[in-house]
Design an enzyme around this catalytic site. Structure first.
Site, mmCIF file in Angstrom:
data_model
loop_
_atom_site.group_PDB
_atom_site.id
_atom_site.type_symbol
_atom_site.label_atom_id
_atom_site.label_comp_id
_atom_site.label_asym_id
_atom_site.label_seq_id
_atom_site.Cartn_x
_atom_site.Cartn_y
_atom_site.Cartn_z
ATOM 1 N N ASP A 1 7.182 -0.313 -4.887
ATOM 2 C CA ASP A 1 7.599 -1.177 -3.774
ATOM 3 C C ASP A 1 8.028 -2.504 -4.452
ATOM 4 O O ASP A 1 7.402 -3.240 -5.161
ATOM 5 C CB ASP A 1 6.229 -1.384 -2.970
ATOM 6 C CG ASP A 1 6.384 -2.137 -1.604
ATOM 7 O OD1 ASP A 1 7.332 -3.323 -1.520
ATOM 8 O OD2 ASP A 1 5.808 -1.679 -0.694
ATOM 9 N N ARG B 1 17.325 -8.167 1.215
ATOM 10 C CA ARG B 1 16.545 -8.466 2.006
ATOM 11 C C ARG B 1 15.448 -9.485 1.770
ATOM 12 O O ARG B 1 15.024 -9.986 2.556
ATOM 13 C CB ARG B 1 15.438 -7.149 2.366
ATOM 14 C CG ARG B 1 16.401 -5.856 3.006
ATOM 15 C CD ARG B 1 15.293 -5.059 3.703
ATOM 16 N NE ARG B 1 15.384 -5.537 4.994
ATOM 17 C CZ ARG B 1 14.557 -5.346 6.006
ATOM 18 N NH1 ARG B 1 13.794 -4.232 5.786
ATOM 19 N NH2 ARG B 1 14.701 -5.951 7.251
ATOM 20 N N LEU C 1 2.100 15.774 -17.712
ATOM 21 C CA LEU C 1 3.528 16.646 -17.541
ATOM 22 C C LEU C 1 4.741 15.660 -17.403
ATOM 23 O O LEU C 1 4.556 14.785 -16.679
ATOM 24 C CB LEU C 1 3.191 17.488 -16.121
ATOM 25 C CG LEU C 1 4.673 18.225 -15.518
ATOM 26 C CD1 LEU C 1 4.639 19.680 -16.626
ATOM 27 C CD2 LEU C 1 4.351 18.641 -14.368
ATOM 28 N N GLY D 1 8.544 -6.162 9.462
ATOM 29 C CA GLY D 1 9.505 -7.390 9.273
ATOM 30 C C GLY D 1 9.153 -8.482 9.904
ATOM 31 O O GLY D 1 7.770 -8.993 9.938
ATOM 32 N N ASP E 1 0.143 11.847 -17.580
ATOM 33 C CA ASP E 1 -0.362 12.458 -16.584
ATOM 34 C C ASP E 1 -0.389 14.013 -16.948
ATOM 35 O O ASP E 1 -0.876 15.030 -16.092
ATOM 36 C CB ASP E 1 0.215 12.536 -15.109
ATOM 37 C CG ASP E 1 1.618 12.497 -15.279
ATOM 38 O OD1 ASP E 1 2.441 13.270 -16.046
ATOM 39 O OD2 ASP E 1 2.243 12.102 -14.402
ATOM 40 N N SER F 1 3.692 -2.601 5.812
ATOM 41 C CA SER F 1 4.304 -3.627 5.626
ATOM 42 C C SER F 1 3.735 -4.709 6.440
ATOM 43 O O SER F 1 2.411 -4.930 6.475
ATOM 44 C CB SER F 1 6.018 -3.553 5.817
ATOM 45 O OG SER F 1 6.338 -4.859 5.551
ATOM 46 N N ASP G 1 5.503 8.785 -18.585
ATOM 47 C CA ASP G 1 5.579 9.948 -17.888
ATOM 48 C C ASP G 1 4.442 11.138 -18.200
ATOM 49 O O ASP G 1 3.745 11.657 -17.484
ATOM 50 C CB ASP G 1 7.026 10.799 -17.722
ATOM 51 C CG ASP G 1 7.086 11.897 -16.712
ATOM 52 O OD1 ASP G 1 6.085 12.053 -16.276
ATOM 53 O OD2 ASP G 1 7.953 12.522 -16.777
ATOM 54 N N HIS H 1 9.514 0.846 -0.680
ATOM 55 C CA HIS H 1 8.941 0.019 0.395
ATOM 56 C C HIS H 1 8.530 1.114 1.542
ATOM 57 O O HIS H 1 9.497 1.219 2.484
ATOM 58 C CB HIS H 1 9.620 -1.002 0.855
ATOM 59 C CG HIS H 1 8.699 -2.129 1.770
ATOM 60 N ND1 HIS H 1 7.537 -2.350 1.507
ATOM 61 C CD2 HIS H 1 8.985 -2.414 2.837
ATOM 62 C CE1 HIS H 1 6.781 -3.046 2.789
ATOM 63 N NE2 HIS H 1 7.905 -3.184 3.623
ATOM 64 N N ASP I 1 7.538 15.387 -15.792
ATOM 65 C CA ASP I 1 8.268 15.716 -14.394
ATOM 66 C C ASP I 1 9.154 14.623 -13.758
ATOM 67 O O ASP I 1 9.408 14.913 -12.679
ATOM 68 C CB ASP I 1 7.314 16.299 -13.829
ATOM 69 C CG ASP I 1 6.168 15.294 -13.122
ATOM 70 O OD1 ASP I 1 6.324 14.124 -13.533
ATOM 71 O OD2 ASP I 1 5.543 15.760 -12.311
#
Length: 576
Positions: free
Chosen positions: A464, A396, A313, A144, A311, A229, A308, A503, A315
């Site tokens: 993020d 934020r 699978l 921050g 990869d 960060s 999804d 994040h 999940d």
């Protein structure tokens, strides 16, 4: 907890507060130089008040802690110390869990001064020195606007799976980066800006190592940095400005372009969402209602449906991030808005946000965001939309990024700047001067750090909402190109991507892992972090108990086809 003021009285033979240990045999001057403590303790003796004396080793450590303020040679620095006996405190003051070992907490203030704003400034730091030191030094990065001292009893903010390093025997330091308070108001003082950028970190690292040498009689065997960060930016800064300070640096979600890119994206995203937000009775937009939680989950489910399975699978996690192609148009309502579709305005806002900010001529100002089901994570909302039910937003973007932009990232500062009126054609130029000393994306060689044998590990959550994982990937690819290709670059730098993570932590992700130990193994044992096992934090009810490997980019975790789908052992790190 034994305060140093009481300890000094006891060791000098001065009267102690009621109930405090002291020697009744008469005053004896027993405040020794730190190195001489073991020899002098026997001569000074223990308590004769009927209370059992402290063990000799504890008494030695306590006295060494007490002595530091009078034996240090740090320039323009004042110190206070507090000794914490073993078994009296847990990490961060937690009510349960393992107790910390005995340790000395040193608080320092370097370069005290009065700023041009008439306010007091100093570079504050906290250093914890364990009685039984393992020879390692860890610098905890901040985040921050900084302005607080992170507890050195805790772990790095990008390594929630690491048990307290102090509890493991590390000497640990943190800094407030040269000012007190979490607003960016400090940046109206020019020196405070420089301190925040790099000077406070330089002096804190140097002071911490000097105190370690004073306390233990030798320098650290190995020095590490870990942060996320703003802390990730600080780690990158060290690798560039002070490459000799650390053997291993872990940079989570590094804010490498915060003052010239990510803040512009925050302004862009904030405008896109505010524009489509419903209005209150006075006609003012209520930002948090631009998307409901149901809307965000709808988008997350659609990303999973599209990406999804790549990869191996289905999940609820998108591991093969490079193969993910998603168009939010599939969610657009054909008629009125319902709970199972998004409005045309919402689809347009998502396209703008995930596409990244641009000038009116179409020039990209920052990378876009990768599509990831972590868009439904609570921290994604906290940054982008907030939870305020009024026209006063609490995201934020508005409470942190707008403040930093107006007071620190603009040169000169513009404290009254309206975040919603950011001009994407002209205002970026107002950020260039500070970017030159604060941002860390420009050095794509890291020649000095590589030459001295340093290791660098990037970690970034794919969901993020402030620092895009695509920006870290783009930097790593430039680093690879400038260092002779992938194999040569992987000898000193690696990147781990965390699907679903928001994040630094949180989201539908396996976001708990021991990044500190991974770096120690790389530096001290030569075991590179090809595969770091991560688990879902207990707060992640959707994936509780699940583990996955975090694979060194560009590899990704792919299901092997056999074994439990909840166990990392059933996944291999596959090439894209």
């Amino acid at each position: 907890m034994h305060a140093s003021s009481r300890n000094i009285r006891a060791w000098r033979g001065q009267p102690s507060p009621a109930g405090a240990p002291h020697d009744q045999a008469g005053p004896r001057t027993c405040l020794p130089a730190v190195a001489a403590l073991p020899l002098l303790l026997a001569a000074c003796g223990g308590s004769s008040l009927g209370n059992p004396p402290l063990p000799a080793d504890t008494l030695t450590a306590q006295a060494a802690c007490t002595a530091l303020p009078s034996t240090h040679t740090l320039a323009a620095t004042t110190l206070t110390t507090t000794y914490v006996p073993a078994g009296t405190q847990r990490p961060g003051g937690a009510a349960t869990g393992a107790f910390l070992p005995g340790h000395c907490v040193v608080r320092g203030a370097t370069d005290p001064r009065t700023g041009i704003d008439g306010k007091p400034y100093a570079i504050g730091f906290e250093l914890s020195l364990p009685d039984s030191w393992n020879g390692r030094f860890l610098y905890l990065g901040g985040g921050g606007n900084d302005g607080i001292l992170r507890s050195t009893s805790l772990s790095s903010s990008i390594s929630g799976g690491t048990p307290s390093p102090l509890g493991q025997g590390y000497a640990v330091v943190s800094t407030d980066a040269g000012h007190s308070g979490t607003s960016a108001e400090f940046a109206l003082d020019p020196q405070a800006r420089i301190d925040h950028a790099y000077n406070a970190h330089d002096k804190t690292a140097v002071n911490a190592k000097a105190l370690i040498r004073t306390r233990y009689g030798r320098a650290p065997d190995h020095s590490y940095f870990s942060g996320c960060s703003g802390g990730g930016r600080q780690g990158m800064m060290f690798s560039q400005r002070f490459p000799e300070y650390f053997d291993g640096i872990t940079a989570g979600a590094p804010a490498m372009r915060v003052s010239s890119g990510a803040t512009i994206a925050a302004a862009w995203n904030n405008r896109a969402f505010t524009t489509i937000a419903p209005k209150d009775a006075s006609g003012r937009p209520v930002l948090s209602q631009a998307f409901s939680n149901t809307d965000l989950q709808l988008a997350a489910d659609a990303v999973n449906a599209s990406c999804d399975a790549a990869d191996g699978l289905r999940d609820g996690m998108v591991q093969n991030t490079r193969a993910c192609r998603f168009d939010p148009a599939v969610l657009q309502c054909s008629g009125s808005k319902t709970a199972t579709c998004l409005s045309a305005a919402q689809v347009g806002a998502l396209r703008d946000v995930f596409g990244g900010p641009r000038t009116s001529a179409g020039q990209a100002l920052y990378t876009g965001q990768p599509w990831d089901p972590g868009i439904a994570g609570p921290d994604w909302r906290n940054w982008t939309l907030g939870t305020s039910t009024t026209a006063t937003p609490n995201s934020r973007y508005n409470t942190l990024m707008a403040d930093a932009l107006a007071r620190e990232f603009f040169t000169p500062p513009d404290p009254t700047f309206d975040f919603l009126k950011f001009d994407f054609d002209t205002d970026p130029s107002r950020m260039a001067a500070f970017s030159a000393i604060y941002d860390t994306y420009a050095d794509t060689t890291l020649a000095a750090y590589r030459q001295r044998g340093g290791k660098l590990l990037f970690i970034h959550g794919m969901a993020d909402p402030i620092f895009s994982a695509q920006d870290t990937v783009a930097y790593y690819e430039r680093l690879t190109a400038r260092n002779g290709g992938r194999a040569a670059t992987e000898s000193f730098a690696r990147t781990l991507l965390v699907p679903g993570m928001n994040h630094c932590s949180g989201g539908p992700a396996t976001d708990s892992f021991d990044a500190v130990q991974a770096m120690v193994d790389w530096v001290e044992k030569g075991i590179a972090p090809d595969r770091v096992v991560a688990t879902a934090a207990s707060s992640s009810s959707a994936f509780s108990g699940r583990s996955r490997p975090l694979c060194a980019y560009p590899r990704y975790a792919r299901y092997s086809g056999t074994g439990s789908t909840e166990d990392a052992a059933s996944f291999v790190c596959a090439e894209p």
